[in-house]
Design a protein around this motif. Structure first.
Motif, PDB file in Angstrom:
ATOM      1  N   ASP A  35       0.859  -1.187   0.000  1.00 19.94           N
ATOM      2  CA  ASP A  35       0.000   0.000   0.000  1.00 19.94           C
ATOM      3  C   ASP A  35       0.896   1.238   0.000  1.00 19.94           C
ATOM      4  OD1 ASP A  35      -1.614   2.147   0.527  1.00 19.94           O
ATOM      5  OD2 ASP A  35      -2.711   1.176   2.171  1.00 19.94           O
ATOM      6  N   LEU A  36       0.959   1.939  -1.099  1.00 21.31           N
ATOM      7  CA  LEU A  36       1.903   3.046  -1.235  1.00 21.31           C
ATOM      8  C   LEU A  36       1.483   4.265  -0.411  1.00 21.31           C
ATOM      9  CD1 LEU A  36       2.684   2.845  -5.064  1.00 21.31           C
ATOM     10  CD2 LEU A  36       3.995   1.873  -3.162  1.00 21.31           C
ATOM     11  N   THR A  37       0.288   4.222   0.150  1.00 16.91           N
ATOM     12  CA  THR A  37      -0.129   5.314   1.022  1.00 16.91           C
ATOM     13  C   THR A  37       0.261   5.028   2.470  1.00 16.91           C
ATOM     14  OG1 THR A  37      -2.314   4.364   1.418  1.00 16.91           O
ATOM     15  CG2 THR A  37      -2.095   5.817  -0.480  1.00 16.91           C
ATOM     16  N   GLY A  38       1.029   3.921   2.683  1.00 14.85           N
ATOM     17  CA  GLY A  38       1.554   3.655   4.012  1.00 14.85           C
ATOM     18  C   GLY A  38       0.826   2.584   4.782  1.00 14.85           C
ATOM     19  N   GLY A  39      -0.005   1.856   4.119  1.00 10.64           N
ATOM     20  CA  GLY A  39      -0.783   0.838   4.833  1.00 10.64           C
ATOM     21  C   GLY A  39      -0.091  -0.498   4.989  1.00 10.64           C
ATOM     22  N   GLY A  40       1.161  -0.616   4.539  1.00 13.33           N
ATOM     23  CA  GLY A  40       1.875  -1.880   4.691  1.00 13.33           C
ATOM     24  C   GLY A  40       1.590  -2.862   3.558  1.00 13.33           C
ATOM     25  N   ASP A  41       2.087  -4.097   3.711  1.00 12.94           N
ATOM     26  CA  ASP A  41       1.938  -5.113   2.675  1.00 12.94           C
ATOM     27  C   ASP A  41       0.703  -5.972   2.919  1.00 12.94           C
ATOM     28  OD1 ASP A  41       4.212  -4.218   1.533  1.00 12.94           O
ATOM     29  OD2 ASP A  41       5.418  -6.015   1.936  1.00 12.94           O
ATOM     30  N   VAL A  42       0.105  -6.415   1.839  1.00 13.85           N
ATOM     31  CA  VAL A  42      -0.961  -7.407   1.955  1.00 13.85           C
ATOM     32  C   VAL A  42      -0.612  -8.588   1.063  1.00 13.85           C
ATOM     33  CG1 VAL A  42      -2.841  -5.800   2.515  1.00 13.85           C
ATOM     34  CG2 VAL A  42      -2.287  -6.260   0.112  1.00 13.85           C
ATOM     35  N   ARG A  43      -1.071  -9.749   1.452  1.00 16.19           N
ATOM     36  CA  ARG A  43      -0.927 -10.956   0.620  1.00 16.19           C
ATOM     37  C   ARG A  43      -2.304 -11.322   0.125  1.00 16.19           C
ATOM     38  NH1 ARG A  43       3.295 -14.404   0.536  1.00 16.19           N
ATOM     39  NH2 ARG A  43       5.136 -13.523   1.558  1.00 16.19           N
ATOM     40  N   GLU A  44      -2.374 -11.637  -1.144  1.00 11.70           N
ATOM     41  CA  GLU A  44      -3.676 -12.017  -1.685  1.00 11.70           C
ATOM     42  C   GLU A  44      -3.529 -13.286  -2.519  1.00 11.70           C
ATOM     43  OE1 GLU A  44      -6.591 -10.850  -1.106  1.00 11.70           O
ATOM     44  OE2 GLU A  44      -6.219  -8.870  -0.201  1.00 11.70           O
ATOM     45  N   ARG A  45      -4.406 -14.183  -2.280  1.00 13.78           N
ATOM     46  CA  ARG A  45      -4.475 -15.457  -2.989  1.00 13.78           C
ATOM     47  C   ARG A  45      -5.072 -15.246  -4.388  1.00 13.78           C
ATOM     48  NH1 ARG A  45      -8.599 -18.648  -4.113  1.00 13.78           N
ATOM     49  NH2 ARG A  45     -10.127 -17.290  -3.090  1.00 13.78           N
ATOM     50  N   PHE A  46      -4.617 -16.017  -5.361  1.00 14.15           N
ATOM     51  CA  PHE A  46      -5.287 -16.007  -6.672  1.00 14.15           C
ATOM     52  C   PHE A  46      -5.386 -17.419  -7.226  1.00 14.15           C
ATOM     53  CE2 PHE A  46      -0.753 -15.428  -7.778  1.00 14.15           C
ATOM     54  CZ  PHE A  46      -0.570 -16.380  -8.772  1.00 14.15           C
ATOM     55  N   ASP A  47      -6.409 -17.602  -8.046  1.00 14.88           N
ATOM     56  CA  ASP A  47      -6.464 -18.810  -8.874  1.00 14.88           C
ATOM     57  C   ASP A  47      -5.929 -18.477 -10.261  1.00 14.88           C
ATOM     58  OD1 ASP A  47      -7.973 -20.623  -7.003  1.00 14.88           O
ATOM     59  OD2 ASP A  47      -9.398 -18.940  -7.151  1.00 14.88           O
ATOM     60  N   THR A  48      -6.326 -17.300 -10.718  1.00 15.84           N
ATOM     61  CA  THR A  48      -5.962 -16.850 -12.063  1.00 15.84           C
ATOM     62  C   THR A  48      -5.335 -15.473 -11.923  1.00 15.84           C
ATOM     63  OG1 THR A  48      -7.868 -18.047 -12.908  1.00 15.84           O
ATOM     64  CG2 THR A  48      -6.897 -16.402 -14.372  1.00 15.84           C
ATOM     65  N   LEU A  49      -4.317 -15.229 -12.737  1.00 18.75           N
ATOM     66  CA  LEU A  49      -3.625 -13.943 -12.653  1.00 18.75           C
ATOM     67  C   LEU A  49      -3.551 -13.315 -14.042  1.00 18.75           C
ATOM     68  CD1 LEU A  49      -1.724 -12.358 -10.433  1.00 18.75           C
ATOM     69  CD2 LEU A  49       0.109 -13.171 -11.934  1.00 18.75           C
ATOM     70  N   VAL A  50      -3.807 -12.018 -14.117  1.00 21.40           N
ATOM     71  CA  VAL A  50      -3.532 -11.282 -15.360  1.00 21.40           C
ATOM     72  C   VAL A  50      -2.406 -10.302 -15.073  1.00 21.40           C
ATOM     73  CG1 VAL A  50      -4.384  -9.598 -17.026  1.00 21.40           C
ATOM     74  CG2 VAL A  50      -5.852 -11.498 -16.301  1.00 21.40           C
ATOM     75  N   TYR A  51      -1.319 -10.464 -15.791  1.00 17.76           N
ATOM     76  CA  TYR A  51      -0.162  -9.586 -15.621  1.00 17.76           C
ATOM     77  C   TYR A  51      -0.256  -8.492 -16.680  1.00 17.76           C
ATOM     78  CZ  TYR A  51       4.713  -8.261 -14.731  1.00 17.76           C
ATOM     79  OH  TYR A  51       5.868  -7.574 -14.398  1.00 17.76           O
ATOM     80  N   ALA A  52      -0.431  -7.259 -16.228  1.00 17.39           N
ATOM     81  CA  ALA A  52      -0.666  -6.167 -17.179  1.00 17.39           C
ATOM     82  C   ALA A  52      -0.030  -4.890 -16.635  1.00 17.39           C
ATOM     83  CB  ALA A  52      -2.166  -5.989 -17.404  1.00 17.39           C
ATOM     84  N   THR A  53       1.286  -4.980 -16.456  1.00 12.53           N
ATOM     85  CA  THR A  53       1.998  -3.882 -15.809  1.00 12.53           C
ATOM     86  C   THR A  53       2.471  -2.811 -16.779  1.00 12.53           C
ATOM     87  OG1 THR A  53       4.020  -5.167 -16.033  1.00 12.53           O
ATOM     88  CG2 THR A  53       2.828  -5.351 -13.941  1.00 12.53           C
ATOM     89  N   GLY A  54       2.222  -3.035 -18.063  1.00  8.63           N
ATOM     90  CA  GLY A  54       2.560  -1.998 -19.032  1.00  8.63           C
ATOM     91  C   GLY A  54       4.038  -1.895 -19.324  1.00  8.63           C
ATOM     92  N   ALA A  55       4.454  -0.695 -19.652  1.00 11.83           N
ATOM     93  CA  ALA A  55       5.843  -0.463 -20.022  1.00 11.83           C
ATOM     94  C   ALA A  55       6.388   0.682 -19.189  1.00 11.83           C
ATOM     95  CB  ALA A  55       5.945  -0.134 -21.509  1.00 11.83           C
TER      96      ALA A  55
END
Lengths: 455, 455
Positions: free
Chosen positions: B98-118
């Protein structure tokens, strides 16, 4: 002795054939004589409305190549004001009448190109000696109309009969000149070259321009006074008129051909093969608005008079006459026009054509914009697609919109030409930048909607 | 329990995937969480130059769909200002900060879409804390640049580094804002996305606009004073500058992917199959500016970052995740842009690309006009075609011209897409009317010349 090519009709189709033949065979090998009953070679009849409106200044601007150029650069013996009155296939001769009073001449040919174009449809009521009634087919027609519009008394009220391309363009031209204009159309809507839902957009734009459109109206006669037209009689009453412009379409000019025994097809045009040879007649070729051609989508013979086809067909004939090899692949009915600032493009089959040709189909209409929505000047672009069911093959497309809408039809025309399905089209790599399209191009949005409609 | 889809990157590619998946599967069946380190969803970075120039008023105009829309209409749990810092394929988890200072979170996924751009290419010399140096990739970049341009003291002298699309568009935007602009380009010419002969037309137009173009110049560093940029040092001397804009291109943002073990191809982008599945990694998809894609003409993998591809790829991934079937067919490198009033379109391979791909080819350049020569506003349109020898297959096309030139490339793009030969193209049924084309369309004229060049 050089082989002798006679070209009957010295406009787009005929002169494209002459030029291409000459490009491949010199004057010692091929003598070329071109007859035309008019006073001009290779002019743009499509440009006449813009000359009438005053957008184009000079009549001669519409002449693509003048007789002197053909004579000097192409060594073509161009004989204007000469009407070919008979073709004798057995004796390989034509008879041409010098319309300036020089009598008849007979000229031998080895090879003939028949390129007499089309003649405007003039119903009985329009065959009048009254002044003020005009077709707009030839430059002479245009000259006469311009003179009339600038004459004394100056016409104020125009009636345009027929709402096809020429009628619509002429209505606009006359509005631009400051006349009040009534457009009379027998069908439910002008611009029937697109489906009624798309044509309505055009009709609305014309009304916005000030054209008084009267649909479902049949003309029955003309009123005249002292030899001048004063009104148009219709089944919905009389419309006063100081000038009447006829835009009732054209038909292939085949009288001479039929008299000579050249075959005419179901569309009324001369039958030609892929190389533009007249079917079954050795050494005789035809090109332009007088021929019928294959519609690549319906598979039917059609007559679509248009300068771009005439030029291509003439080029194909000329390459073949010159000893090369070329074929004309047929047409798909692409056309564009402009009504004031509204742009219209169409290609392929309308819904009614698709049904008549026996296709099952879906049709979808989408509204998008010609630019990214946030980019200044973004305006609505309406795209209609007609796709075969269940294959998804594109059968037809229509676009109505502003600024840079009409020529977008070309991408759809090329897709249609290549038999693409709407599903394939959703992947097309079309140009994207904010001044030109939303990130989903209007064509792609329409293709996506058509895919949805098919499932 | 619902299947869980995590989308890494909430711009065009990622959110197109999310929307399409949602369209096919409800929230009870598929839970969707989307992370983005930025503050916006689905915005048009291509529109930034027009916002900088003032043509587009508001930053928010560039946002196609805001987070609230995705949350409410699409039931996507959008988490902005959250940067995914790790992907654990074994545990099927992502770690997001969380870039506003909320710390890290872990999230489970079954399916992932990677779309981080350039990410923009920033050479060493550009990594500076000095104020007044800007990339133009994100809306935040644009905000910062606009603030700087409106700041006190107001910048007067700009240097744009890099002459690609963004550099050229930014140079124009800054000229429009009244700055003096130097464009520094390492190659012999800006706009190297077209061949040099066509690029020269663009460079001439830019000079006409007042842009001072310096080619063959390498930047070596920046001059600063009191923490503000004051100049650009190059191997051709120093150029004073109150603002420096970097347009040095972008590269796929794959650091996170590589750390997770996703495969990266020779173009630097993530390797995906036709359905946008990451090659060899179950349940992981990728789309947008971070992937590599097939160039249909060269057959090579390429990285072409463009919103229109990102949207299509995301849509394909989303349809497949949603249980449908769709494939992304690859690209042919179509692009359009506008430099002042000059329009540029390109598709397929340049001469250098064609040579590099091993093709033998001819190339032809023709000058025609965008309208019938006699129609007001007719201006030169230059069309270049590159065709394989001896087959005649179209390999590439470029158009430079005024008014309604750029999008004409689409017809050529569709012809190229379908593997048409230039000979076949001479028969194409394209829209003809005097306001839109000469009777021989510029595309047809070019095709004819290419046919001649092949014989």
């Amino acid at each position: 002795m050089a082989e002798r090519l006679i070209v009957v009709g010295a406009d787009a189709g005929g002169m494209a054939a002459a030029s291409q033949a000459r490009r491949r065979r010199g004057p010692d090998d091929l003598e070329i004589v071109a007859f035309d009953r008019g006073r001009f070679t290779s002019y743009s009849s499509c440009g006449i409305p813009y000359w009438i409106s005053g957008l184009v200044d000079e009549r001669d601007d519409l002449v693509a190549r003048d007789p002197a150029t053909f004579r000097e650069q192409f060594h073509v013996d161009v004989r204007l004001r000469h009407e070919v009155t008979a073709i004798d296939l057995d004796r390989r001769e034509v008879v041409a009448r010098d319309l300036t009073g020089g009598g008849d001449v007979r000229e031998r040919f080895d090879t003939l190109v028949y390129a007499t174009g089309a003649t405007p449809v003039h119903p009985k009521w329009a065959r009048t000696d009254a002044a003020g009634v005009f077709g707009v087919q030839t430059l002479d027609d245009g000259d006469a109309l311009r003179d009339w519009l600038e004459g004394d008394p100056q016409p104020r009220r125009a009636v345009v009969v027929g709402g096809g391309y020429i009628g619509v363009e002429m209505a606009e031209a006359l509005i631009v000149r400051g006349l009040s204009v009534i457009l009379v159309e027998q069908a439910d809507q002008p611009m029937s070259t697109v489906d009624p839902d798309m044509g309505k957009l055009v009709a609305d734009a014309m009304r916005g321009l000030g054209v008084d459109i009267r649909t479902g109206v049949t003309v029955t006669g003309l009123e005249t006074h002292d030899g001048r037209v004063t009104g148009v009689c219709t089944d919905a009453g009389e419309f006063p008129a100081d000038v009447v412009v006829l835009g009732l379409g054209v038909r292939p000019n085949t009288a001479l051909a039929e008299a000579a025994g050249l075959p005419v097809g179901p569309s009324g045009g001369i039958r030609v093969d892929r190389r533009m040879r007249v079917v079954g007649v050795d050494g005789v070729w035809a090109a332009g608005d007088c021929v019928e051609t294959l519609h690549r989508v319906s598979g039917q013979p059609v007559h679509i008079p248009l300068g771009t086809h005439a030029n291509k067909q003439g080029r194909v004939a000329g390459i073949n006459i010159g000893g090369g090899y070329a074929t004309f692949p047929g047409v798909i009915g692409t056309a564009v026009t402009k009504v004031c600032d509204l742009e219209v493009g169409r290609t392929g089959l309308r819904e009614s054509d698709a049904a008549a040709a026996g296709f099952e189909f879906v049709s979808v209409v989408t509204e998008s914009t010609n630019r990214a929505g946030y980019y200044p000047g973004a305006r609505t672009m309406t795209v209609k697609l007609i796709a075969e069911k269940p294959s998804g093959r594109l059968l037809g497309a229509q676009i109505v919109g502003w600024s840079e809408a009409a020529k977008r039809i070309d991408a759809l025309a090329v897709a249609l030409w290549n038999g693409m399905t709407v599903d394939e089209m959703t992947g097309l790599d079309l140009g994207y930048a904010p001044p030109y399209a939303p990130v989903w191009d209007p064509v792609l949005i329409a293709a996506r909607k058509a895919v949805d409609a098919l499932t």
